[in-house]
Write a protein that holds these residues in place. Structure first.
Motif, PDB file in Angstrom:
ATOM      1  N   LYS A   2     -34.625  -2.388  58.440  1.00 42.23           N
ATOM      2  CA  LYS A   2     -35.229  -1.422  57.489  1.00 42.23           C
ATOM      3  C   LYS A   2     -36.342  -2.145  56.732  1.00 42.23           C
ATOM      4  CE  LYS A   2     -31.121   1.434  56.809  1.00 42.23           C
ATOM      5  NZ  LYS A   2     -30.129   0.628  57.557  1.00 42.23           N
ATOM      6  N   ILE A   3     -37.544  -1.844  57.130  1.00 39.00           N
ATOM      7  CA  ILE A   3     -38.681  -2.579  56.596  1.00 39.00           C
ATOM      8  C   ILE A   3     -39.514  -1.648  55.737  1.00 39.00           C
ATOM      9  CG2 ILE A   3     -40.778  -3.811  57.262  1.00 39.00           C
ATOM     10  CD1 ILE A   3     -39.214  -4.815  59.700  1.00 39.00           C
ATOM     11  N   GLY A   4     -39.746  -2.079  54.460  1.00 33.68           N
ATOM     12  CA  GLY A   4     -40.419  -1.227  53.478  1.00 33.68           C
ATOM     13  C   GLY A   4     -41.884  -0.967  53.805  1.00 33.68           C
ATOM     14  N   LYS A   5     -42.526  -0.323  52.867  1.00 40.35           N
ATOM     15  CA  LYS A   5     -43.946   0.021  53.025  1.00 40.35           C
ATOM     16  C   LYS A   5     -44.832  -1.197  52.790  1.00 40.35           C
ATOM     17  CE  LYS A   5     -43.147   4.676  51.319  1.00 40.35           C
ATOM     18  NZ  LYS A   5     -43.155   5.496  50.099  1.00 40.35           N
ATOM     19  N   GLY A  12     -37.893  -5.200  51.145  1.00 39.48           N
ATOM     20  CA  GLY A  12     -38.526  -4.301  50.179  1.00 39.48           C
ATOM     21  C   GLY A  12     -40.033  -4.158  50.388  1.00 39.48           C
ATOM     22  N   ASP A  13     -40.588  -3.176  49.756  1.00 42.01           N
ATOM     23  CA  ASP A  13     -42.014  -2.858  49.894  1.00 42.01           C
ATOM     24  C   ASP A  13     -42.919  -4.033  49.492  1.00 42.01           C
ATOM     25  OD1 ASP A  13     -41.093  -0.325  50.497  1.00 42.01           O
ATOM     26  OD2 ASP A  13     -41.661   0.550  48.568  1.00 42.01           O
ATOM     27  N   ASN A  14     -44.080  -4.036  50.103  1.00 43.40           N
ATOM     28  CA  ASN A  14     -45.156  -4.967  49.726  1.00 43.40           C
ATOM     29  C   ASN A  14     -44.795  -6.441  49.917  1.00 43.40           C
ATOM     30  OD1 ASN A  14     -46.802  -2.775  48.772  1.00 43.40           O
ATOM     31  ND2 ASN A  14     -45.455  -2.709  46.996  1.00 43.40           N
ATOM     32  N   SER A  15     -43.854  -6.699  50.783  1.00 44.29           N
ATOM     33  CA  SER A  15     -43.479  -8.094  51.039  1.00 44.29           C
ATOM     34  C   SER A  15     -44.289  -8.669  52.196  1.00 44.29           C
ATOM     35  CB  SER A  15     -41.987  -8.177  51.354  1.00 44.29           C
ATOM     36  OG  SER A  15     -41.235  -7.830  50.205  1.00 44.29           O
ATOM     37  N   ILE A  16     -44.335 -10.010  52.223  1.00 49.50           N
ATOM     38  CA  ILE A  16     -45.043 -10.725  53.284  1.00 49.50           C
ATOM     39  C   ILE A  16     -44.103 -11.753  53.895  1.00 49.50           C
ATOM     40  CG2 ILE A  16     -46.988 -12.258  53.804  1.00 49.50           C
ATOM     41  CD1 ILE A  16     -48.410 -11.086  51.343  1.00 49.50           C
ATOM     42  N   ILE A  17     -43.999 -11.733  55.210  1.00 50.51           N
ATOM     43  CA  ILE A  17     -43.206 -12.730  55.930  1.00 50.51           C
ATOM     44  C   ILE A  17     -44.181 -13.500  56.822  1.00 50.51           C
ATOM     45  CG2 ILE A  17     -41.211 -13.144  57.419  1.00 50.51           C
ATOM     46  CD1 ILE A  17     -40.420 -11.513  54.973  1.00 50.51           C
ATOM     47  N   GLY A  18     -44.152 -14.836  56.737  1.00 50.53           N
ATOM     48  CA  GLY A  18     -45.092 -15.661  57.488  1.00 50.53           C
ATOM     49  C   GLY A  18     -44.778 -15.749  58.983  1.00 50.53           C
ATOM     50  N   ASP A  19     -45.506 -16.614  59.652  1.00 47.13           N
ATOM     51  CA  ASP A  19     -45.343 -16.813  61.100  1.00 47.13           C
ATOM     52  C   ASP A  19     -44.099 -17.658  61.409  1.00 47.13           C
ATOM     53  OD1 ASP A  19     -47.874 -15.621  61.315  1.00 47.13           O
ATOM     54  OD2 ASP A  19     -48.901 -17.569  61.367  1.00 47.13           O
ATOM     55  N   ASN A  20     -43.594 -17.485  62.601  1.00 46.34           N
ATOM     56  CA  ASN A  20     -42.549 -18.367  63.151  1.00 46.34           C
ATOM     57  C   ASN A  20     -41.262 -18.382  62.321  1.00 46.34           C
ATOM     58  OD1 ASN A  20     -44.379 -19.334  65.224  1.00 46.34           O
ATOM     59  ND2 ASN A  20     -45.333 -20.578  63.622  1.00 46.34           N
ATOM     60  N   CYS A  21     -40.992 -17.322  61.614  1.00 45.53           N
ATOM     61  CA  CYS A  21     -39.758 -17.221  60.830  1.00 45.53           C
ATOM     62  C   CYS A  21     -38.650 -16.549  61.634  1.00 45.53           C
ATOM     63  CB  CYS A  21     -39.999 -16.396  59.561  1.00 45.53           C
ATOM     64  SG  CYS A  21     -41.085 -17.206  58.366  1.00 45.53           S
ATOM     65  N   ILE A  22     -37.416 -16.777  61.201  1.00 42.14           N
ATOM     66  CA  ILE A  22     -36.274 -16.012  61.713  1.00 42.14           C
ATOM     67  C   ILE A  22     -35.609 -15.373  60.510  1.00 42.14           C
ATOM     68  CG2 ILE A  22     -34.082 -16.105  62.945  1.00 42.14           C
ATOM     69  CD1 ILE A  22     -35.104 -18.548  64.440  1.00 42.14           C
ATOM     70  N   ILE A  23     -35.584 -14.060  60.496  1.00 37.76           N
ATOM     71  CA  ILE A  23     -35.102 -13.315  59.334  1.00 37.76           C
ATOM     72  C   ILE A  23     -33.853 -12.533  59.758  1.00 37.76           C
ATOM     73  CG2 ILE A  23     -35.731 -11.576  57.595  1.00 37.76           C
ATOM     74  CD1 ILE A  23     -37.446 -14.144  57.463  1.00 37.76           C
ATOM     75  N   GLY A  24     -32.727 -12.908  59.140  1.00 34.80           N
ATOM     76  CA  GLY A  24     -31.469 -12.257  59.512  1.00 34.80           C
ATOM     77  C   GLY A  24     -30.754 -12.993  60.644  1.00 34.80           C
ATOM     78  N   HIS A  25     -30.959 -14.288  60.725  1.00 35.07           N
ATOM     79  CA  HIS A  25     -30.301 -15.109  61.757  1.00 35.07           C
ATOM     80  C   HIS A  25     -28.788 -14.865  61.706  1.00 35.07           C
ATOM     81  CE1 HIS A  25     -28.752 -18.646  63.833  1.00 35.07           C
ATOM     82  NE2 HIS A  25     -29.974 -18.946  64.226  1.00 35.07           N
ATOM     83  N   LEU A  41     -28.838  -8.730  55.431  1.00 41.73           N
ATOM     84  CA  LEU A  41     -29.723  -9.584  54.619  1.00 41.73           C
ATOM     85  C   LEU A  41     -30.647  -8.653  53.867  1.00 41.73           C
ATOM     86  CD1 LEU A  41     -31.215 -12.192  53.759  1.00 41.73           C
ATOM     87  CD2 LEU A  41     -32.634 -11.907  55.782  1.00 41.73           C
ATOM     88  N   ILE A  42     -30.640  -8.766  52.545  1.00 47.51           N
ATOM     89  CA  ILE A  42     -31.489  -7.909  51.723  1.00 47.51           C
ATOM     90  C   ILE A  42     -32.523  -8.766  50.999  1.00 47.51           C
ATOM     91  CG2 ILE A  42     -31.534  -6.263  49.798  1.00 47.51           C
ATOM     92  CD1 ILE A  42     -28.545  -5.658  50.534  1.00 47.51           C
ATOM     93  N   ILE A  43     -33.777  -8.407  51.152  1.00 50.00           N
ATOM     94  CA  ILE A  43     -34.879  -9.103  50.480  1.00 50.00           C
ATOM     95  C   ILE A  43     -35.592  -8.076  49.612  1.00 50.00           C
ATOM     96  CG2 ILE A  43     -37.073 -10.313  50.834  1.00 50.00           C
ATOM     97  CD1 ILE A  43     -36.002 -11.237  53.567  1.00 50.00           C
ATOM     98  N   GLY A  44     -35.668  -8.375  48.298  1.00 54.95           N
ATOM     99  CA  GLY A  44     -36.280  -7.412  47.372  1.00 54.95           C
ATOM    100  C   GLY A  44     -37.764  -7.217  47.619  1.00 54.95           C
ATOM    101  N   LYS A  45     -38.323  -6.285  46.906  1.00 57.34           N
ATOM    102  CA  LYS A  45     -39.736  -5.945  47.104  1.00 57.34           C
ATOM    103  C   LYS A  45     -40.662  -7.023  46.539  1.00 57.34           C
ATOM    104  CE  LYS A  45     -40.373  -2.837  43.080  1.00 57.34           C
ATOM    105  NZ  LYS A  45     -39.285  -3.279  42.240  1.00 57.34           N
ATOM    106  N   GLU A  46     -41.898  -6.994  46.955  1.00 55.37           N
ATOM    107  CA  GLU A  46     -42.938  -7.932  46.490  1.00 55.37           C
ATOM    108  C   GLU A  46     -42.569  -9.387  46.804  1.00 55.37           C
ATOM    109  OE1 GLU A  46     -45.422  -6.247  44.861  1.00 55.37           O
ATOM    110  OE2 GLU A  46     -44.389  -4.392  44.328  1.00 55.37           O
ATOM    111  N   SER A  47     -41.868  -9.596  47.881  1.00 60.77           N
ATOM    112  CA  SER A  47     -41.430 -10.950  48.219  1.00 60.77           C
ATOM    113  C   SER A  47     -42.401 -11.633  49.177  1.00 60.77           C
ATOM    114  CB  SER A  47     -40.032 -10.905  48.832  1.00 60.77           C
ATOM    115  OG  SER A  47     -39.089 -10.524  47.849  1.00 60.77           O
ATOM    116  N   LEU A  48     -42.297 -12.962  49.222  1.00 62.73           N
ATOM    117  CA  LEU A  48     -43.157 -13.768  50.097  1.00 62.73           C
ATOM    118  C   LEU A  48     -42.314 -14.877  50.722  1.00 62.73           C
ATOM    119  CD1 LEU A  48     -45.827 -14.916  51.211  1.00 62.73           C
ATOM    120  CD2 LEU A  48     -46.216 -15.987  48.997  1.00 62.73           C
ATOM    121  N   VAL A  49     -42.221 -14.845  52.042  1.00 64.14           N
ATOM    122  CA  VAL A  49     -41.493 -15.897  52.756  1.00 64.14           C
ATOM    123  C   VAL A  49     -42.511 -16.601  53.642  1.00 64.14           C
ATOM    124  CG1 VAL A  49     -39.673 -16.381  54.439  1.00 64.14           C
ATOM    125  CG2 VAL A  49     -39.341 -14.584  52.721  1.00 64.14           C
ATOM    126  N   ARG A  50     -42.699 -17.913  53.419  1.00 66.00           N
ATOM    127  CA  ARG A  50     -43.743 -18.609  54.158  1.00 66.00           C
ATOM    128  C   ARG A  50     -43.261 -19.043  55.543  1.00 66.00           C
ATOM    129  NH1 ARG A  50     -44.497 -19.824  48.821  1.00 66.00           N
ATOM    130  NH2 ARG A  50     -46.501 -19.253  47.907  1.00 66.00           N
TER     131      ARG A  50
END
Lengths: 257, 257, 257
Positions: C9-12, C29-42, C53-62
């Motif tokens: 479930k990926i926000g706007k 959450g909305d307006n988040s940025i996930i960088g390259d080569n990540c694994i999300i929800g391993h 796995l819940i990640i709030g809005k306006e987040s940044l994962v490098r």
């Protein structure tokens, strides 16, 4: 969809690994090799946004490493795996950085510098030529965390900091200073001092340190200059001369109280 | 373009992650799992160039990890994320390595060894069976950096080195030695010694350490052997017997001066 | 073959980097940025397998970072490069985690917490609001390794642990405690204590620490609250009041022996 920007300036005979991304601003010198899964020219925020990343010729960047835009590295750069080199680094020739390094950016680094694995270089660090940093060394910068102040350390030419040591904010380690493993060094440390322990005590000069095989005492240039390329030899000789002369002077000076 | 070399010898029921590269020389045992974004069989330079990488059966290598060619791992290897295992490692069965490990290569590792995260193993290390290394432990090898000499450490069976400790070059820690957190151990340390502090002081035997829940004293085999597979139990019993017998002997020996 | 699960479930306005894998269970959450080569929800093993796995809005994962399933992060999460955040983390809003962090999972983290690079958080840690952890800090949990026991540390609101320090298992650091670089702290440490050294000595209160620029003494909220967002200011004021009141009380209390 292409991972390599058509605006990047990539020299002759450069090899680029699989799944490596190269941004617009990047300039890579001839005969360089970039490993797999790297990000080269990662966008920076702030003042250095959109500034170029320059990598000199004959360089080698190993896999899974990230270099930000806004830095400049001389020829024959070598970087290990899984390292992070952020924006604002101005480095001389033949910098060798191991794996898992974290160079936080905004620092100056001289020629022929060697970092082993897992070195942490805080912003504002000023590192001379021929410096050695070993695993888990931390160059701090915040005089009283968290303060928002940045007072980086200065490591002059030929300094050696052994594993798991911390250099406190705003310190200056003069030429040839040797910091033993698991020490905490700070303040102003004179040329050729030997520092040890959690209180950063100066216990004498580096002439106390003797190379096991050759029986030559430190500075290390006495027995290890062979490990450097020809073009570094004059710089090494001059540095050795400066340190030895200083130590001679200190030893012969009568105690004035 | 295919990331998996057709010359690699990959066992039955092996799963290989996305964007993982497997080189020519690689041999992987049955029922193993390799995560995403790994490099398996990364080329080595020097003598071990073009030598095989062997990974035993039932192994698990987690994502973003790099294994060089020229190493050999027994069955049931486990490696965490983001680790680097270089060439020249000869490891026994069921080695478990955490995340962010830096195994620099050229070392021997026994059976049932456990490394937590961020362990640094210098070249020339000689590690026995059933050893435990905790986060930010460094096994050094250069007797006086930078010297070009390599004098790795020897950790005998059942040694435990707690977090953020440094083992100095050329030391030997005999069976069952326990090094407390943030210590700097060196020299020759007898069987079952308890080492603490920046000067690596031996403050007695590991019988001073009592397991909170079971009230059993160390060696840890007294209360933690259950965590190992059945096939390790004989080895654990023999090791425990050796350490306990030695400590009995030392306690009952009259002081001879 | 698609790296992003259609069940996630990926926000706007969420941006997802190249070669980043997103598993089924993930909610971003909305307006988040996930960088390259990540694994999300391993995938996690054990009880938290298949938990979201819940990640709030306006987040940044490098880039090159791994987040396991079975964790929950508030809004405005920031994570650096090459980090690992495992299952069972319940974190408040605006957690900022640097690069090369190893959060082993099963821990609670309050609001507005800051970890620099290379922080190691052992399982069972309990971290309050507005806490600061610096590079190579280790929060341990095994009272006598290897024991299989897990006794995580408790760091109350506003605690600061400086670089290369170890917090021993089962310790509680009360509000505003400051641990100097390369210290080993343990036991119960009262509000506003200043801890230093390998024996974790309390050498007074944090009022001994003076901010260089403003001349204001610690707690750090006296001179650094400006670095936090508006919504954190009430929490910061209350915490400062609590610590200052406690320190006032201790200073004025007559010595009772």
């Amino acid at each position: 969809m292409p991972l390599i920007s058509e605006h990047a300036k990539i020299g002759k005979h450069v090899k680029i690994g699989d799944n490596t991304k190269i941004y617009n601003n990047v300039i890579i010198g001839d005969n360089s090799i970039i490993g797999d899964n790297c990000i080269i020219g990662h966008p920076a925020s702030g003042e250095l946004h959109d500034m170029p990343l320059i990598i000199g010729k004959e360089s080698l960047v190993r896999s899974h490493t990230i270099l930000y835009e806004g830095s400049c590295f001389g020829d024959a750069l070598q970087v290990g795996h899984q390292s992070l080199l952020r924006e604002g680094i101005i480095a001389g020739k033949n910098l060798q950085v191991g794996s898992f390094n974290d160079l936080e950016g905004d620092c100056k680094i001289g020629d022929f510098v060697r970092f082993h694995s897992n070195v942490h270089v805080g912003r504002g660090s000023n590192i001379g030529n021929l410096v050695w940093l070993y695993p888990y060394v931390v160059l701090t910068n915040d005089p009283l965390p968290p303060s928002g102040l940045k007072e980086g350390v200065t490591l002059k030419d030929g300094v050696v900091v052994c594993t798991s040591s911390v250099i406190l904010p705003n310190s200056t380690l003069e030429e040839g200073v040797f910091v033993a493993a698991m020490s905490r060094a700070g303040g102003h440390v004179p040329i050729g001092s030997l520092v040890i322990g959690a209180k950063g005590q100066i216990i004498g000069s580096i002439r106390k340190l003797n190379h096991k095989e050759s029986k030559k005492h430190h500075p290390w240039m006495n027995h290890y200059s062979w490990a450097y390329p020809e073009e570094a030899q004059v710089m090494i000789s001059k540095l050795k001369y400066k340190i030895e002369t200083y130590l001679d002077h200190m030893e012969h000076e009568p105690c004035v109280s």
